[in-house]
Design a protein around this motif. Structure first.
Motif, short mmCIF file in Angstrom:
data_model
loop_
_atom_site.label_atom_id
_atom_site.label_comp_id
_atom_site.label_asym_id
_atom_site.label_seq_id
_atom_site.Cartn_x
_atom_site.Cartn_y
_atom_site.Cartn_z
N VAL A 1 6.69 -2.37 -9.84
CA VAL A 1 6.58 -1.05 -10.45
C VAL A 1 5.20 -0.87 -11.09
CG1 VAL A 1 7.45 0.42 -12.32
CG2 VAL A 1 9.05 -0.69 -10.77
N ASN A 2 4.73 -1.89 -11.80
CA ASN A 2 3.41 -1.80 -12.43
C ASN A 2 2.30 -1.66 -11.40
OD1 ASN A 2 3.38 -1.98 -15.46
ND2 ASN A 2 4.84 -3.59 -14.97
N ILE A 3 2.39 -2.39 -10.31
CA ILE A 3 1.38 -2.30 -9.25
C ILE A 3 1.42 -0.91 -8.61
CG2 ILE A 3 0.76 -3.15 -6.95
CD1 ILE A 3 1.56 -5.96 -7.99
N ALA A 4 2.63 -0.38 -8.41
CA ALA A 4 2.76 0.96 -7.82
C ALA A 4 2.16 2.02 -8.73
CB ALA A 4 4.23 1.28 -7.54
N VAL A 5 2.40 1.91 -10.03
CA VAL A 5 1.85 2.88 -10.98
C VAL A 5 0.33 2.78 -11.01
CG1 VAL A 5 1.69 3.43 -13.45
CG2 VAL A 5 3.92 3.06 -12.40
N LEU A 6 -0.20 1.57 -11.10
CA LEU A 6 -1.65 1.38 -11.11
C LEU A 6 -2.28 1.91 -9.82
CD1 LEU A 6 -4.21 0.22 -12.43
CD2 LEU A 6 -3.67 -1.95 -11.35
N THR A 7 -1.61 1.69 -8.70
CA THR A 7 -2.12 2.16 -7.41
C THR A 7 -2.17 3.69 -7.36
OG1 THR A 7 -1.26 0.19 -6.34
CG2 THR A 7 -1.77 2.04 -4.92
N THR A 8 -1.12 4.35 -7.87
CA THR A 8 -1.11 5.82 -7.82
C THR A 8 -2.13 6.41 -8.79
OG1 THR A 8 0.75 5.93 -9.36
CG2 THR A 8 1.26 6.01 -7.03
N PHE A 9 -2.27 5.81 -9.97
CA PHE A 9 -3.29 6.30 -10.91
C PHE A 9 -4.67 6.17 -10.30
CE2 PHE A 9 -0.85 5.53 -15.15
CZ PHE A 9 -0.02 6.58 -14.85
N THR A 10 -4.91 5.05 -9.66
CA THR A 10 -6.21 4.82 -9.04
C THR A 10 -6.43 5.78 -7.88
OG1 THR A 10 -6.08 2.50 -9.69
CG2 THR A 10 -7.70 3.07 -8.00
N ALA A 11 -5.37 6.07 -7.13
CA ALA A 11 -5.49 6.98 -5.98
C ALA A 11 -5.97 8.36 -6.43
CB ALA A 11 -4.16 7.09 -5.25
N ARG A 12 -5.44 8.83 -7.54
CA ARG A 12 -5.84 10.14 -8.06
C ARG A 12 -7.33 10.14 -8.40
NH1 ARG A 12 -2.13 10.93 -12.50
NH2 ARG A 12 -3.66 9.80 -13.71
N TRP A 13 -7.80 9.10 -9.07
CA TRP A 13 -9.21 9.00 -9.45
C TRP A 13 -10.08 8.86 -8.21
CZ3 TRP A 13 -11.69 4.08 -11.82
CH2 TRP A 13 -12.96 4.37 -12.32
N TRP A 14 -9.63 8.03 -7.25
CA TRP A 14 -10.37 7.83 -6.00
C TRP A 14 -10.52 9.15 -5.25
CZ3 TRP A 14 -9.07 8.18 -0.76
CH2 TRP A 14 -9.97 7.58 0.11
N LEU A 15 -9.44 9.94 -5.18
CA LEU A 15 -9.50 11.23 -4.49
C LEU A 15 -10.46 12.20 -5.18
CD1 LEU A 15 -5.74 11.77 -3.59
CD2 LEU A 15 -7.65 11.45 -2.00
N LEU A 16 -10.46 12.19 -6.50
CA LEU A 16 -11.38 13.07 -7.23
C LEU A 16 -12.84 12.68 -6.97
CD1 LEU A 16 -9.41 13.42 -10.56
CD2 LEU A 16 -9.92 15.26 -8.94
N LEU A 17 -13.12 11.39 -6.92
CA LEU A 17 -14.48 10.94 -6.61
C LEU A 17 -14.83 11.25 -5.16
CD1 LEU A 17 -14.56 7.57 -8.54
CD2 LEU A 17 -16.08 9.51 -8.92
N ALA A 18 -13.89 11.02 -4.24
CA ALA A 18 -14.14 11.28 -2.82
C ALA A 18 -14.38 12.77 -2.57
CB ALA A 18 -12.96 10.78 -1.98
N ALA A 19 -13.68 13.63 -3.30
CA ALA A 19 -13.88 15.08 -3.15
C ALA A 19 -15.28 15.50 -3.55
CB ALA A 19 -12.84 15.83 -3.98
N GLN A 20 -15.93 14.68 -4.37
CA GLN A 20 -17.30 14.97 -4.80
C GLN A 20 -18.32 14.20 -3.96
OE1 GLN A 20 -17.76 15.63 -9.22
NE2 GLN A 20 -15.85 14.43 -9.21
N GLY A 21 -17.84 13.59 -2.88
CA GLY A 21 -18.74 12.91 -1.95
C GLY A 21 -19.05 11.46 -2.28
N GLU A 22 -18.34 10.88 -3.22
CA GLU A 22 -18.58 9.48 -3.60
C GLU A 22 -17.56 8.58 -2.93
OE1 GLU A 22 -21.19 8.58 -5.19
OE2 GLU A 22 -21.84 10.58 -5.79
#
Length: 161
Positions: free
Chosen positions: A56-77
């Motif tokens: 559960v902790n790994i799943a939560v960390l993964t989803t939190f990171t996915a949100r941040w990763w998508l926001l950075l990717a949307a800005q071209g990073e």
């Protein structure tokens, strides 16, 4: 005991200061937690319970990171996902040791992607800020749904009584 040259060349007084600070904070936290109570609680858990909690902790960390990763990717990073996961985990650790449960490690997140991946400060700051706003909105929505459910249950219980 002498440390190898490779370690010594990358180890500065700042690293030493951070290590001492981290150990002091760890000692402070450990002194405020009952070891006996912690061990008693852990002894009641079965191996499958511990595996479930870890998953559960790994799943939560993964989803939190996915949100941040998508926001950075949307800005071209394009930053490796696992690096962002490590930064996010470090951010959680910093937040754990700082006052207030919602802010603390975010400046580290901005620093990490700016320093080690060359992301401009405005882009990094925007991604972390949007990520935090989304997190707080999700928490607020969850709270509102919970309150509405409680109010609905209260009304339905009043009808039954």
């Amino acid at each position: 005991m002498k440390l190898p040259k490779l370690i010594m060349s990358k180890f500065s007084w700042r690293h030493f200061l951070f290590l001492v600070l981290a150990l002091a904070l760890l000692f402070w936290v450990a002194s405020n937690v009952s070891l006996r109570a912690t061990l008693n609680t852990l002894a009641q858990l079965k191996a499958r319970d511990l595996l479930f909690l870890a998953a559960v902790n790994i799943a939560v960390l993964t989803t939190f990171t996915a949100r941040w990763w998508l926001l950075l990717a949307a800005q071209g990073e394009r930053i490796p996902y696992w690096r962002l996961m490590a930064y996010r985990l470090t951010s959680f650790g910093i937040s754990y040791f700082t006052p207030g449960s919602h802010f603390g490690g975010e400046p580290y997140q901005v620093f990490a992607v700016s320093r080690w991946h060359g992301v401009s400060l405005p882009v990094s700051l925007a991604a972390v800020t949007l990520d935090k706003i989304l997190e707080m909105l999700i928490n607020l929505a969850f709270l509102v749904v919970g309150i509405l459910l409680l109010l609905t249950m209260r009304q339905s219980l009043a009808v039954w009584m």
